[in-house]
Design an enzyme around this catalytic site. Structure first.
Site, short mmCIF file in Angstrom:
data_model
loop_
_atom_site.label_atom_id
_atom_site.label_comp_id
_atom_site.label_asym_id
_atom_site.label_seq_id
_atom_site.Cartn_x
_atom_site.Cartn_y
_atom_site.Cartn_z
CB THR A 140 39.10 37.13 50.12
OG1 THR A 140 39.74 36.52 49.24
CG2 THR A 140 39.22 38.17 49.74
CD GLU A 141 33.75 39.54 51.21
OE1 GLU A 141 34.14 39.87 52.93
OE2 GLU A 141 33.77 39.44 49.79
#
Length: 154
Positions: free
Chosen positions: A16-17
């Site tokens: 996600t990052e």
């Protein structure tokens, strides 16, 4: 393992990052796999002090994957330890991710504003839109990773 996190959950956070791009740099200045801000890294390095000797000098090496992940997990563990009175372990972890994304102060404000501060559903409406989207992205990817692991013959 050191911080007792399910590797699939941390992998979902990393995806996600940064989409697993070790050299990722955000427009705000966050670096590496776990998109850590240099100022946050310096602060965490000071907090770790002699307790976690492997983190000495890590703020200068945020693009090294193993150090970035170690620091990110250290930060996750620190945030998790500060979250009290969550109804479930999942609520607590979702709040941890919210604090990672929006900052612990924003999480605390959201919990104070909520009628049900012990559950994720009760506080999420009081958080920034980005954070309300961030946490479900992690959990959606986590569900995929758990399914993949269930299919593995090993």
């Amino acid at each position: 393992r050191r911080y007792l996190f399910d590797w699939r959950l941390i992998s979902a956070q990393i995806y996600t990052e940064s989409r697993f791009r070790a050299g990722a740099r955000s427009y705000r200045g966050a670096l590496g796999l776990m998109q850590i801000m240099p100022g946050t890294a310096r602060w965490l390095e000071e907090k770790a002090g002699d307790k976690v000797s492997e983190l000495k000098g890590v703020s200068q090496m945020l693009l090294k994957p193993e150090l970035n992940i170690h620091l990110g997990c250290y930060y996750d563990a620190m945030l998790l330890s500060r979250i009290k009175n969550a109804k479930t372990s999942e609520d607590r972890h979702k709040m941890m991710f919210a604090a990672y994304n929006a900052g612990p102060g924003n999480l605390n404000r959201a919990r104070r504003k909520s009628d049900t501060p012990q559950i994720w559903q009760g506080i999420k409406e009081h958080l920034p839109v980005e954070t309300r989207k961030y946490v479900p992205k992690i959990y959606n990817k986590y569900a995929v990773y758990k399914q993949w692991a269930a299919l593995s013959p090993y």
